[in-house]
Design a protein around this motif. Structure first.
Motif, PDB file in Angstrom:
ATOM      1  N   GLY A  73       2.911   2.714  -3.809  1.00 57.64           N
ATOM      2  CA  GLY A  73       2.658   1.440  -3.159  1.00 57.64           C
ATOM      3  C   GLY A  73       2.694   1.498  -1.645  1.00 57.64           C
ATOM      4  O   GLY A  73       2.202   0.600  -0.975  1.00 57.64           O
ATOM      5  N   ARG A  74       3.247   2.562  -1.092  1.00 53.97           N
ATOM      6  CA  ARG A  74       3.364   2.662   0.367  1.00 53.97           C
ATOM      7  C   ARG A  74       1.990   2.764   1.027  1.00 53.97           C
ATOM      8  O   ARG A  74       1.691   2.030   1.962  1.00 53.97           O
ATOM      9  CB  ARG A  74       4.227   3.874   0.706  1.00 53.97           C
ATOM     10  N   TYR A  75       1.158   3.655   0.545  1.00 52.46           N
ATOM     11  CA  TYR A  75      -0.176   3.822   1.127  1.00 52.46           C
ATOM     12  C   TYR A  75      -1.061   2.621   0.793  1.00 52.46           C
ATOM     13  O   TYR A  75      -1.886   2.202   1.599  1.00 52.46           O
ATOM     14  CB  TYR A  75      -0.792   5.128   0.610  1.00 52.46           C
ATOM     15  N   ALA A  76      -0.867   2.048  -0.396  1.00 52.51           N
ATOM     16  CA  ALA A  76      -1.633   0.862  -0.792  1.00 52.51           C
ATOM     17  C   ALA A  76      -1.340  -0.299   0.158  1.00 52.51           C
ATOM     18  O   ALA A  76      -2.249  -1.002   0.599  1.00 52.51           O
ATOM     19  CB  ALA A  76      -1.311   0.475  -2.226  1.00 52.51           C
ATOM     20  N   GLY A 118      -4.239   3.339  13.327  1.00 49.79           N
ATOM     21  CA  GLY A 118      -3.490   2.212  12.777  1.00 49.79           C
ATOM     22  C   GLY A 118      -2.814   2.552  11.462  1.00 49.79           C
ATOM     23  O   GLY A 118      -1.662   2.162  11.224  1.00 49.79           O
ATOM     24  N   VAL A 119      -3.517   3.279  10.603  1.00 47.54           N
ATOM     25  CA  VAL A 119      -2.940   3.681   9.314  1.00 47.54           C
ATOM     26  C   VAL A 119      -1.758   4.617   9.547  1.00 47.54           C
ATOM     27  O   VAL A 119      -0.707   4.475   8.913  1.00 47.54           O
ATOM     28  CB  VAL A 119      -4.012   4.328   8.407  1.00 47.54           C
ATOM     29  N   SER A 120      -1.897   5.571  10.474  1.00 47.13           N
ATOM     30  CA  SER A 120      -0.786   6.491  10.764  1.00 47.13           C
ATOM     31  C   SER A 120       0.434   5.744  11.286  1.00 47.13           C
ATOM     32  O   SER A 120       1.566   5.999  10.860  1.00 47.13           O
ATOM     33  CB  SER A 120      -1.227   7.539  11.793  1.00 47.13           C
ATOM     34  N   ALA A 121       0.212   4.816  12.211  1.00 43.12           N
ATOM     35  CA  ALA A 121       1.326   4.048  12.783  1.00 43.12           C
ATOM     36  C   ALA A 121       1.983   3.157  11.731  1.00 43.12           C
ATOM     37  O   ALA A 121       3.216   3.086  11.644  1.00 43.12           O
ATOM     38  CB  ALA A 121       0.830   3.210  13.957  1.00 43.12           C
ATOM     39  N   ALA A 122       1.170   2.489  10.912  1.00 44.32           N
ATOM     40  CA  ALA A 122       1.725   1.606   9.887  1.00 44.32           C
ATOM     41  C   ALA A 122       2.454   2.405   8.805  1.00 44.32           C
ATOM     42  O   ALA A 122       3.503   1.980   8.318  1.00 44.32           O
ATOM     43  CB  ALA A 122       0.612   0.762   9.261  1.00 44.32           C
ATOM     44  N   TYR A 123       1.912   3.564   8.439  1.00 41.01           N
ATOM     45  CA  TYR A 123       2.561   4.416   7.439  1.00 41.01           C
ATOM     46  C   TYR A 123       3.927   4.871   7.946  1.00 41.01           C
ATOM     47  O   TYR A 123       4.913   4.880   7.208  1.00 41.01           O
ATOM     48  CB  TYR A 123       1.664   5.616   7.128  1.00 41.01           C
ATOM     49  N   ALA A 124       3.987   5.242   9.233  1.00 43.33           N
ATOM     50  CA  ALA A 124       5.262   5.649   9.828  1.00 43.33           C
ATOM     51  C   ALA A 124       6.237   4.474   9.892  1.00 43.33           C
ATOM     52  O   ALA A 124       7.429   4.637   9.626  1.00 43.33           O
ATOM     53  CB  ALA A 124       5.029   6.214  11.219  1.00 43.33           C
ATOM     54  N   ALA A 125       5.728   3.291  10.233  1.00 43.21           N
ATOM     55  CA  ALA A 125       6.594   2.110  10.303  1.00 43.21           C
ATOM     56  C   ALA A 125       7.191   1.781   8.940  1.00 43.21           C
ATOM     57  O   ALA A 125       8.391   1.489   8.833  1.00 43.21           O
ATOM     58  CB  ALA A 125       5.811   0.913  10.838  1.00 43.21           C
ATOM     59  N   VAL A 126       6.377   1.853   7.896  1.00 41.79           N
ATOM     60  CA  VAL A 126       6.895   1.615   6.547  1.00 41.79           C
ATOM     61  C   VAL A 126       7.907   2.695   6.184  1.00 41.79           C
ATOM     62  O   VAL A 126       8.942   2.419   5.570  1.00 41.79           O
ATOM     63  CB  VAL A 126       5.748   1.537   5.512  1.00 41.79           C
ATOM     64  N   GLY A 127       7.641   3.931   6.596  1.00 44.22           N
ATOM     65  CA  GLY A 127       8.585   5.015   6.347  1.00 44.22           C
ATOM     66  C   GLY A 127       9.923   4.789   7.025  1.00 44.22           C
ATOM     67  O   GLY A 127      10.981   5.075   6.459  1.00 44.22           O
ATOM     68  N   VAL A 129      11.178   1.834   7.723  1.00 47.39           N
ATOM     69  CA  VAL A 129      11.827   0.720   7.027  1.00 47.39           C
ATOM     70  C   VAL A 129      12.481   1.188   5.730  1.00 47.39           C
ATOM     71  O   VAL A 129      13.600   0.773   5.412  1.00 47.39           O
ATOM     72  CB  VAL A 129      10.814  -0.419   6.759  1.00 47.39           C
ATOM     73  N   VAL A 130      11.810   2.068   4.994  1.00 48.23           N
ATOM     74  CA  VAL A 130      12.363   2.512   3.711  1.00 48.23           C
ATOM     75  C   VAL A 130      13.271   3.730   3.864  1.00 48.23           C
ATOM     76  O   VAL A 130      13.837   4.198   2.884  1.00 48.23           O
ATOM     77  CB  VAL A 130      11.250   2.798   2.668  1.00 48.23           C
ATOM     78  N   GLY A 131      13.427   4.226   5.085  1.00 49.53           N
ATOM     79  CA  GLY A 131      14.357   5.330   5.331  1.00 49.53           C
ATOM     80  C   GLY A 131      13.850   6.693   4.929  1.00 49.53           C
ATOM     81  O   GLY A 131      14.601   7.483   4.348  1.00 49.53           O
TER      82      GLY A 131
END
Length: 186
Positions: A73-76, A118-127, A129-131
């Protein structure tokens, strides 16, 4: 026809990304993202809702296909939000670079570059958040930059043909019968 062809091409991009590109051991780490390049064309030619749905479906497929090394669900989530925003920006700005209602090649390539960053930055941001313990700022910057450059290099092979196909085909190829136009019926 346009929707079916788009689904086929995005599905093909997901399949090639998961089975070929993700399995190549690049010396510099990351490779091009064919899914982002394909979804850039969708976002330039579709509504924000369609772009978000396409991003979510493609991202979920990438989340479930091996060798995924992250939470499902992270990439989705990332693709859904990024391509919703890209399509929303395009809809609200009137598609800059459009020629005859069709986005230019430079707009398609630039969108693939911006979406990749944008995808790279958002993927890192979610990472964050989830630790995700594998995140480091230096490695992330190198991976995002390299991935964006490589995605931009493959954009003429992925984004531009899909952009052309989506603007050539129309959604309403078949004539439809219009119902009654007044309250009394036909």
């Amino acid at each position: 026809m346009r929707t079916a062809a788009t689904l086929l091409i995005v599905a093909l991009a997901v399949l090639v990304q998961a089975t070929v590109v993700n399995r190549i051991p690049f010396a510099w780490g990351t490779g091009p993202d064919l899914v982002v390049a394909a979804l850039a064309a969708v976002a330039l030619t579709a509504s924000p809702a369609v772009s978000a749905g396409s991003g979510f479906a493609a991202g979920l497929a990438m989340d479930l296909m091996p060798p995924a090394d992250h939470a499902v669900g992270r990439y989705a989530l990332v693709l859904c939000v990024v391509f919703y925003l890209v399509a929303l920006l395009r809809a609200n700005t009137g598609a800059p670079g459009a020629v005859g209602g069709r986005p230019s090649a430079w707009t398609g390539i630039g969108t693939a570059l911006a979406a990749s960053l944008g995808v790279s930055a958002a993927y890192a941001a979610v990472g964050l958040v989830v630790g995700d313990p594998r995140l480091s700022l230096g490695a992330l910057a190198v991976a995002a930059g390299t991935g964006a450059v490589l995605t931009t290099l493959v954009a003429p092979l992925v984004t531009l043909p899909l952009l052309w196909m989506r603007t050539v085909f129309t959604e309403d190829e078949f004539a439809t019968v219009q119902g009654p136009t007044r309250l009394g019926g036909w």
